[in-house]
Design a protein around this motif. Structure first.
Motif, PDB file in Angstrom:
ATOM      1  N   LYS A  73       0.817  -1.214   0.000  1.00 45.29           N
ATOM      2  CA  LYS A  73       0.000   0.000   0.000  1.00 45.29           C
ATOM      3  C   LYS A  73       0.855   1.270   0.000  1.00 45.29           C
ATOM      4  CE  LYS A  73      -3.471  -2.793   0.440  1.00 45.29           C
ATOM      5  NZ  LYS A  73      -4.285  -3.152  -0.745  1.00 45.29           N
ATOM      6  N   SER A  74       2.159   1.090   0.214  1.00 48.09           N
ATOM      7  CA  SER A  74       3.068   2.234   0.283  1.00 48.09           C
ATOM      8  C   SER A  74       4.479   1.772  -0.045  1.00 48.09           C
ATOM      9  CB  SER A  74       3.051   2.845   1.684  1.00 48.09           C
ATOM     10  OG  SER A  74       3.605   1.924   2.625  1.00 48.09           O
ATOM     11  N   HIS A 102       6.886   2.074   1.922  1.00 46.64           N
ATOM     12  CA  HIS A 102       7.364   1.439   3.157  1.00 46.64           C
ATOM     13  C   HIS A 102       7.052  -0.054   3.148  1.00 46.64           C
ATOM     14  CE1 HIS A 102       7.039   0.141   7.412  1.00 46.64           C
ATOM     15  NE2 HIS A 102       8.127   0.897   7.557  1.00 46.64           N
ATOM     16  N   ASP A 103       5.832  -0.399   2.712  1.00 43.88           N
ATOM     17  CA  ASP A 103       5.443  -1.814   2.622  1.00 43.88           C
ATOM     18  C   ASP A 103       6.359  -2.563   1.656  1.00 43.88           C
ATOM     19  OD1 ASP A 103       3.354  -1.269   4.310  1.00 43.88           O
ATOM     20  OD2 ASP A 103       1.825  -1.218   2.731  1.00 43.88           O
ATOM     21  N   LEU A 130       2.671   4.069  -6.110  1.00 39.41           N
ATOM     22  CA  LEU A 130       3.132   4.172  -4.729  1.00 39.41           C
ATOM     23  C   LEU A 130       3.973   5.425  -4.501  1.00 39.41           C
ATOM     24  CD1 LEU A 130       4.240   0.500  -3.932  1.00 39.41           C
ATOM     25  CD2 LEU A 130       2.008   1.568  -3.546  1.00 39.41           C
ATOM     26  N   ALA A 131       4.724   5.820  -5.535  1.00 42.32           N
ATOM     27  CA  ALA A 131       5.596   6.983  -5.397  1.00 42.32           C
ATOM     28  C   ALA A 131       6.085   7.434  -6.764  1.00 42.32           C
ATOM     29  CB  ALA A 131       6.792   6.663  -4.505  1.00 42.32           C
ATOM     30  N   PRO A 143       2.912  10.094  -2.940  1.00 44.85           N
ATOM     31  CA  PRO A 143       4.162  10.593  -2.348  1.00 44.85           C
ATOM     32  C   PRO A 143       5.320  10.558  -3.342  1.00 44.85           C
ATOM     33  CG  PRO A 143       3.136   8.909  -0.971  1.00 44.85           C
ATOM     34  CD  PRO A 143       2.447   8.870  -2.296  1.00 44.85           C
ATOM     35  N   THR A 146      11.017   9.331   1.222  1.00 43.47           N
ATOM     36  CA  THR A 146      11.655   8.177   1.851  1.00 43.47           C
ATOM     37  C   THR A 146      13.177   8.304   1.781  1.00 43.47           C
ATOM     38  OG1 THR A 146       9.806   6.740   1.242  1.00 43.47           O
ATOM     39  CG2 THR A 146      11.880   5.647   1.786  1.00 43.47           C
TER      40      THR A 146
END
Length: 324
Positions: free
Chosen positions: A138-139, A141-142, A222-223, A237, A242
């Motif tokens: 979902k991100s 980070h995931d 996601l980015a 994002p 990050t």
């Protein structure tokens, strides 16, 4: 006698210096070629024709878009580099043609730094890390957490190790300290198809190639690779959130064969600035791909190109990519 010779020589030198300016005053007197290395119907072709149409109205002569695809941009770049520097040929060039190729190939039929002079910037093309909507990620980070816990088990689609998307995969792996399985595709569309179909979970691609799939809910970004969030994707994002300082984007600029009269280059640049500063034009370009902030000056374009050479020389060295 010596004074007479000196006077004649001085006059001749003065006339020679004024010749480019004089020729530029009547320019353009015939159609102008705008060469690009991509095929008809491509995103770059649509951009070139849109900009060329508006420039032709400003310059009073047709802008003829000439497609010379193939050879990792080398065919089009060589044709532009070898064209007469008379102000009637310009090159609608990608980052690969003007910078990246120099660090990826041992031999090119043109010299990116010596054969061209800068004219102006068209715009930057952001890239994105996207997943299938059913993905567990979902991100970013995931995604990073999974990659760290499962080295070499995350497949990431891209266009190959020596393309912009492929190098972004390598750079992200290096800077995030993860090991992923980079999966090269012959084309971005093939990679998108497999990601949408669930054959692969993650893809790194240019934003224009996936925008329709994102709108349709068939891909989830996601980015993005630019330092700032992009227009229309404000909820997505940046990777810089990050990895501070991360700022990479493809780009397109216009250059001319070395030796093109400076006055012609300056005129073309001024008209580019007028065309690209128009809000409606900027919106139309964004719908196709690049984010434009105007052409900038010729000097700014030159400084930008110098910076890009330094950046990609460092990046290819960091990734261990050797010219072939």
């Amino acid at each position: 006698m010596n004074r007479r010779i000196f006077t004649r020589t001085s006059c001749a030198l003065a006339l020679a210096a004024l010749a480019p300016l004089a020729s530029a005053q009547g320019w353009p007197e015939k159609p102008i070629r705008l060469i690009l290395s991509q095929p008809a119907g491509s995103g770059a072709d649509a951009m070139a024709r849109l900009i060329g149409d508006q420039l032709s109205k400003k310059l009073g002569q047709p802008i003829i878009v000439e497609n010379r695809p193939g050879g990792q941009n080398a065919i089009g770049a060589q044709a532009a580099a070898k064209a007469p520097p008379d102000g009637y040929t310009f090159y609608f060039a990608t980052a690969a043609a003007l910078v990246m190729n120099q660090y990826l190939f041992k031999a090119l039929p043109y010299d990116p730094r010596k054969d061209f002079i800068p004219v102006g910037m068209v715009g930057r093309v952001p890239f994105a890390v996207s997943v299938n909507p059913t993905s567990q990620f979902k991100s970013m980070h995931d995604l990073v957490s999974f990659a760290r816990a499962n080295p070499g088990k995350l497949d990431v689609a891209n266009e190959g190790p020596k393309t912009f998307s492929g190098m972004m995969v390598g750079l992200l792996s290096s800077q995030l300290g993860v090991k992923v399985n980079s999966v090269p595709y012959a084309s971005v569309s093939a990679g998108v198809t497999d990601t949408v179909g669930g054959q692969i979970e993650v893809i790194v691609s240019d934003v224009p190639s996936i925008s329709q799939m994102v709108k349709a809910g068939k891909l989830r970004p996601l980015a993005v690779t630019t330092a700032k969030r992009i227009s229309g994707w404000e909820s997505v994002p940046t990777i810089a959130e990050t990895l501070p300082g991360f700022d990479y984007a493809g780009w397109i600029g216009i250059v001319a064969p070395a030796g093109t009269p400076p006055a012609v280059v300056q005129r073309f640049n001024r008209e580019m600035e007028v065309v690209l500063s128009d809000k409606e034009m900027a919106a139309r370009l964004l719908a196709i791909g690049p984010m434009t902030e105007g052409a900038g000056t010729v000097a700014q374009m030159g400084t930008f190109l110098d910076g890009e050479h330094q950046r990609w020389a460092k990046l290819t060295k960091e990734l261990g990519i050797l010219p072939e």
